[in-house]
Design an enzyme around this catalytic site. Structure first.
Site, PDB file in Angstrom:
ATOM      1  CE1 TYR A   1      -8.188  -3.990   1.503  1.00  0.00           C
ATOM      2  CE2 TYR A   1      -7.160  -5.189   3.304  1.00  0.00           C
ATOM      3  CZ  TYR A   1      -7.064  -4.358   2.205  1.00  0.00           C
ATOM      4  OH  TYR A   1      -5.837  -3.891   1.812  1.00  0.00           O
TER       5      TYR A   1
ATOM      6  CG  ASP B   1       4.208  -4.736   3.202  1.00  0.00           C
ATOM      7  OD1 ASP B   1       4.386  -5.381   4.246  1.00  0.00           O
ATOM      8  OD2 ASP B   1       3.081  -4.484   2.735  1.00  0.00           O
TER       9      ASP B   1
ATOM     10  CG  ASP C   1       6.204  -6.772   8.185  1.00  0.00           C
ATOM     11  OD1 ASP C   1       6.485  -6.411   9.342  1.00  0.00           O
ATOM     12  OD2 ASP C   1       5.139  -7.347   7.888  1.00  0.00           O
TER      13      ASP C   1
ATOM     14  CB  SER D   1      -0.954   0.002   1.196  1.00  0.00           C
ATOM     15  OG  SER D   1      -0.242   0.013   2.411  1.00  0.00           O
TER      16      SER D   1
ATOM     17  CE  LYS E   1      -6.035  -0.865   0.774  1.00  0.00           C
ATOM     18  NZ  LYS E   1      -4.574  -0.738   0.897  1.00  0.00           N
TER      19      LYS E   1
ATOM     20  CG  ASP F   1       2.243  -2.817   8.121  1.00  0.00           C
ATOM     21  OD1 ASP F   1       1.577  -2.421   7.143  1.00  0.00           O
ATOM     22  OD2 ASP F   1       2.269  -4.006   8.464  1.00  0.00           O
TER      23      ASP F   1
END
Length: 550
Positions: free
Chosen positions: A236, A114, A166, A101, A227, A112
């Site tokens: 979702y 990625d 992450d 995202s 979303k 968060d």
């Protein structure tokens, strides 16, 4: 790293280039009314926390910059330790890429990030999980550092100056990593191990999606709306058989390809139009699949028999092409298609000025929708064990939905992606709505779901035991609850309204002291895994799932 979006309706720009595997449905340019509706859509979404403030965005960019510097320092240190020539060490590079995202430019407040650490060929995965892990440990901004080396896609998780990140790792067959490296280049996959290919996949897919849409700003704004709508409507969740972020992104991207000059208000409406009428299981493709002759498994129902059983295939655009929706079941597809149809009806009203955009984001009352529910309750003795146990149980719930769908008396099983705090400390509940087939000539019928539940719990326990995660006090139980009894399990339901527009608030229950006032006869305690180990599979089960269907 992108500098995502603005909060203003984008200026219409005519697109002439051909996008996608078919020609566009319409090349119509937006009218003034479409731009006005798009601005209204933006204003409606703002209170839900889907747009990040500039200050927060700058903080993210600064954190990623620091992380990128750490990666370069670490790779230079590794290069010196391995006695590479000074000329190579100075130019060796290394880089942090983002995906998901954040890379798409549609992340919400507090989301968060990625990330992917890309290193040259002399840096091993073991180096990433040892010396880079230790380097992160030394940083005062880093908290909650943990390595998950044995995962399907190995990852280091951390909080860096308050932002959850992450980090995956990929080692390329290159001596140096140039700053202008394009991860979409298929040649980079040659001679890589499968874990590196998996790690690269997120970035490659995200970058391809952005490359394949006619107008990135229109795409981003439309995706934010879809979303938000999907989360509000409880559809979702990739792990539970609905769609995850990349799948929603690909559906929105396909809509943008079909209406390349449309702005977000029109694209949201066209999204519902296209996918309420889509003839599943015809696949959604953003580009024609390409074969790079690297002998990697790709989604192809002509070659792979199991691919023929996928119900709602949405195919990733980067090699090796995969179906991102293999978890979708008959029930979850039926639920999503029904939601698409309702979304079309609502956006029809909105564009005719008969309703406001807020109507699209109204959360339906899941707990009034069905007459019958199954409630799953998972508990463990400590917080750490509870997190592991809940993660495993949630990853297997789609197996239970599949079992219930196969039952001749069940039409639909709808799991709510939101989990709820259980009645005791370190416990979590999930709620599954059930629709029974109407039985002609019979008002009442007892339906025994013991086997459906038992085979699911057996699977969970076996997995926990085989992965050496299981602890004796880890419990999993299920109970049948009628609609009128739900308030006993979730006493907050009757008066509960979503007061906060924040999407994060959707998961929270204000009342943590839930009173499980259901008789013990109405619950099915799953047997101790010890009996599984001893192969004593003859369980004595209560009549919870001997459901009276009327």
């Amino acid at each position: 790293m992108p500098f995502p979006f603005t909060n203003q309706a984008p200026i219409a720009q005519q697109t002439t280039r051909h996008y996608g595997i078919t020609s566009a449905i319409s090349l119509a340019l937006p009218k003034e009314a479409d731009l006005v509706q798009t601005q209204r859509l933006i204003e409606t979404m703002k209170p839900y926390g889907v747009f990040e403030e500039d200050l927060e965005l700058q903080h993210r960019i600064m954190v990623l910059g620091k992380l990128n510097t750490l990666v370069k320092e670490w790779i230079k240190e590794i290069s010196e330790q391995k006695n590479l020539p000074a000329s190579v060490t100075e130019e060796v590079g290394g880089k942090i890429f983002t995906f998901g995202s954040y890379r798409l430019g549609v992340h919400t407040k507090g989301a968060d990030i990625d990330a992917l650490c890309v290193a040259p060929r002399h840096v091993e995965r073991s180096d990433f999980f040892s010396s880079f892990y230790e380097k992160l440990k030394e940083q005062e901004e880093v908290k909650d550092l943990r390595a998950v080396e044995e995962a399907f896609v190995p990852v280091i998780k951390l909080s860096f100056d308050g932002i959850e990140i992450d980090i995956l790792f990929a080692r390329l067959a290159l001596q140096i990593i140039p700053e202008n490296l394009d991860l979409r280049d298929d040649a980079l996959l040659k001679n890589l191990d499968i874990r590196c290919i998996r790690s690269l996949n997120g970035c490659r897919v995200t970058d391809e999606i952005l490359h394949l849409v006619p107008n990135i700003e229109n795409f981003r704004l439309t995706l934010r709306a879809i979303k938000l709508w999907a989360k509000r409507h409880n559809i979702y969740s990739n792990i539970l058989g609905f769609l995850g972020g990349v799948s929603w992104a690909m559906l929105v991207a396909r809509t943008c390809q079909l209406y390349p000059n449309a702005v977000a208000s029109t694209l949201v409406h066209k999204f519902f139009l296209v996918f309420s009428k889509w003839e599943w299981p015809n696949p959604v493709l953003l580009k024609q699949p390409e074969d790079c002759n690297l002998n990697l498994p790709v989604w192809d129902p002509r070659v792979t028999p199991s691919d023929r059983y996928h119900l709602m295939p949405i195919i990733t655009p980067a090699y090796p092409q995969q179906n991102s929706t293999y978890n979708v079941s008959a029930s979850t597809r039926a639920i999503m298609v029904d939601e698409f149809k309702q979304g079309l009806a609502i956006t029809d009203e909105i564009l005719q000025n008969k309703a406001e955009w807020s109507k699209l984001f109204e959360a339906p009352n899941f707990f009034q929708k069905y007459k019958h529910y199954i409630v799953l309750l998972a508990g463990a003795p400590t917080e750490k064990q509870h997190l592991e146990w809940v993660g495993l149980v949630e990853s297997k719930i789609r197996i239970l939905v599949g079992n219930l769908e196969k039952n001749e008396f069940i039409t639909l099983a709808h799991v709510n992606p939101q989990s709820f705090p259980g009645p005791k400390e370190h416990s979590t509940m999930w709620v599954i709505g059930i629709v029974f087939k109407k039985i002609e000539g019979s008002e009442t019928r007892n339906i025994d779901l013991t086997f459906d539940i038992q085979s699911f719990t057996d699977t969970v326990y076996r997995q926990a035991i085989s992965s050496k995660m299981f602890e004796q006090e880890m419990k999993l139980s299920a109970m049948h609850v009628k609609k009128k009894q739900l308030h006993q399990l979730l006493p907050n339901l009757k008066r509960r309204k979503v007061c906060s527009h924040s999407t994060d608030g959707l998961r929270q229950m204000n009342d943590s002291n839930l009173d499980l006032s259901i008789d013990s006869d109405n619950s099915m305690s799953v047997p101790s895994p010890t009996s599984l180990l001893l192969l004593h599979c003859c369980y004595t089960l209560s009549g919870v799932l001997q459901m009276s269907c009327r």
